[in-house]
Design an enzyme around this catalytic site. Structure first.
Site, PDB file in Angstrom:
ATOM      1  N   LEU A  92       0.829  -1.208   0.000  1.00 59.10           N
ATOM      2  CA  LEU A  92       0.000   0.000   0.000  1.00 59.10           C
ATOM      3  C   LEU A  92       0.861   1.256   0.000  1.00 59.10           C
ATOM      4  O   LEU A  92       0.571   2.215  -0.721  1.00 59.10           O
ATOM      5  CB  LEU A  92      -0.933  -0.006   1.212  1.00 59.10           C
ATOM      6  N   GLY A  93       1.923   1.264   0.791  1.00 58.46           N
ATOM      7  CA  GLY A  93       2.802   2.427   0.801  1.00 58.46           C
ATOM      8  C   GLY A  93       3.398   2.704  -0.557  1.00 58.46           C
ATOM      9  O   GLY A  93       3.497   3.860  -0.990  1.00 58.46           O
ATOM     10  N   GLU A 118     -10.907   1.916   6.261  1.00 55.50           N
ATOM     11  CA  GLU A 118     -10.506   1.927   7.660  1.00 55.50           C
ATOM     12  C   GLU A 118      -9.904   3.292   7.973  1.00 55.50           C
ATOM     13  O   GLU A 118      -9.025   3.766   7.247  1.00 55.50           O
ATOM     14  CB  GLU A 118      -9.499   0.822   7.953  1.00 55.50           C
ATOM     15  N   TYR A 122      -5.120   6.286   6.153  1.00 59.69           N
ATOM     16  CA  TYR A 122      -4.639   7.279   5.193  1.00 59.69           C
ATOM     17  C   TYR A 122      -3.990   8.510   5.809  1.00 59.69           C
ATOM     18  O   TYR A 122      -3.343   9.277   5.102  1.00 59.69           O
ATOM     19  CB  TYR A 122      -5.776   7.666   4.240  1.00 59.69           C
ATOM     20  N   PHE A 401     -17.253   6.778  -3.320  1.00 62.71           N
ATOM     21  CA  PHE A 401     -16.581   6.420  -4.565  1.00 62.71           C
ATOM     22  C   PHE A 401     -15.375   5.541  -4.293  1.00 62.71           C
ATOM     23  O   PHE A 401     -14.937   5.409  -3.167  1.00 62.71           O
ATOM     24  CB  PHE A 401     -16.182   7.674  -5.357  1.00 62.71           C
TER      25      PHE A 401
END
Length: 401
Positions: A92-93, A118, A122, A401
């Site tokens: 993800l990073g 979650e 972010y 979205f």
């Protein structure tokens, strides 16, 4: 095997869909291919690969979002996920870094926005909590305070094919004036109001209530109590061009027969609370909605209008986008901002996420200072900066979205 990252092509689309399904623990389902495929420009979707296997994805869809002052381009971030079994490996990073650096290099949208699956994820990538929504429940028949004007125009229900042209025209008229609202293409309308059996979640089909200056879209969840039908009227969207239309639509929905309760995932600043004679009949649970990330701080901050004049030096940290990490003189005159790099001593020290949180005008920098996200070096600077960033209304995005 080393992880690699690239933007996707048409050939990658089926695997991209499977990655998102697995990441969100959903069963494989290709039935919405025709509905979902037009939403994506795969040249703006990053995939992370472990050898030949795609193990993560992150997409950008370019739209317009209304900020204080009007609509501007925004990178809406969606379909972010990592397959189970491949987490805690930096996937993800890597995707977030590639996405943000790509946005910077392309120079199209100056800020990004997303809904977080979650809420702990972010903030570490520079996103700030910019808006909230309310899970609102209202008792059927709840009375308005004396003097509420609902006008004389009738609210009427019509079939989908008759409603959609009217709804789209009304939305296009209202959205540029409502902070947090997004532009919608044909594909986005089709997705937003998809009404197949699989989209209903046990509720009825959509129903469309039209007023000359507004509309409401809702479903019904059937239920029965000791005294007979006690349905839940589940609102998808209420959009009104003026206050009388807004009140008339709520009045109509609150008076639908056979219903016990109205439920609506609405903006945290929904004024219906103040329409009610008894505001305790509005039971609300607030949750996070939009998270905002400034991609290019200097380009983003000048795109919106501000409530008051201010002149401060900001010392901004940004661990993911080093071009933002600097001292910036932020000056507002008559609502318009100017931003430039300086070497002066700072008045306020903050992370880029705090500016993202305040960007839509709904999160006070004074609150972030009290929560130790913002530090004041010059007395009074945070208060002046916070006031300048405020919007006239609470931001709200009526779609996930």
């Amino acid at each position: 095997m080393a992880l690699t990252i690239r933007t996707l092509t048409d050939e990658d689309y089926p695997e991209f869909g499977r990655v998102v399904e697995e990441a969100f623990l959903a069963d494989p389902d290709d039935s919405d291919h025709d509905l979902e495929r037009p939403l994506f420009d795969l040249g703006r979707v990053h995939g992370m690969f472990d050898g030949a296997e795609m193990v993560g994805s992150a997409a950008v869809v370019g739209r317009e979002m209304t900020v204080p002052g009007g609509p501007v381009p925004v990178a809406t971030v969606t379909s972010v996920g990592v397959k189970p079994g491949h987490r805690r490996r930096g996937v993800l990073g890597g995707l977030m870094r590639a996405q943000l650096h790509g946005l910077h290099e392309q120079g199209r949208e100056a800020f990004a926005a997303l809904w977080a699956s979650e809420a702990t994820i972010y903030g570490r990538y520079g996103y700030g909590l910019a808006a909230q929504f309310s899970d609102l429940r209202l008792t059927r028949g709840a009375a308005f305070h004396p003097g509420v004007d609902v006008g004389t125009d009738r609210v009427r229900e019509v079939p989908r094919e008759e409603a959609m042209p009217v709804i789209r025209a009304l939305y296009d008229r209202v959205a540029p004036t409502r902070t947090g609202f997004l532009s919608r293409t044909d594909a986005e309308w089709a997705y937003h109001l998809a009404d197949g059996e699989k989209h209903r979640g046990g509720l009825t089909r959509y129903r469309y209530a039209l007023h000359p200056n507004g509309y409401a879209v809702y479903r019904v969840r059937h239920a029965r109590g000791d005294l007979g039908p006690a349905h839940e009227l589940n609102v998808r969207e209420i959009t009104a061009a003026d206050d009388r239309a807004f009140a008339a639509l709520y009045r109509y929905l609150l008076d639908v027969d056979l219903v016990a309760e109205l439920r609506y995932f609405t903006g945290s600043g929904d004024p219906v609370l103040h329409l009610l004679a008894n505001p305790r009949l509005a039971r609300r649970v607030d949750r996070d909605s939009l998270w905002v990330r400034l991609v290019d701080l200097d380009r983003a901050l000048v795109q919106r209008r501000y409530l008051s004049d201010v002149d401060v030096v900001l010392d901004v940290t940004d661990g993911l986008c080093p071009w933002n990490a600097d001292r910036w003189r932020f000056t507002v005159k008559s609502g318009e901002a100017a931003v430039r790099r300086v070497a002066d001593e700072p008045d306020v020290v903050l992370d880029v996420a705090a500016l993202g949180a305040a960007f839509l005008g709904g999160t006070r920098l004074t609150s972030l200072a009290a929560a130790q996200h913002v530090r004041e070096r010059t007395p009074g600077a945070v208060r002046a900066l916070s006031h300048a960033f405020l919007g006239d209304v609470e931001p709200h995005c009526p779609e996930v979205f």
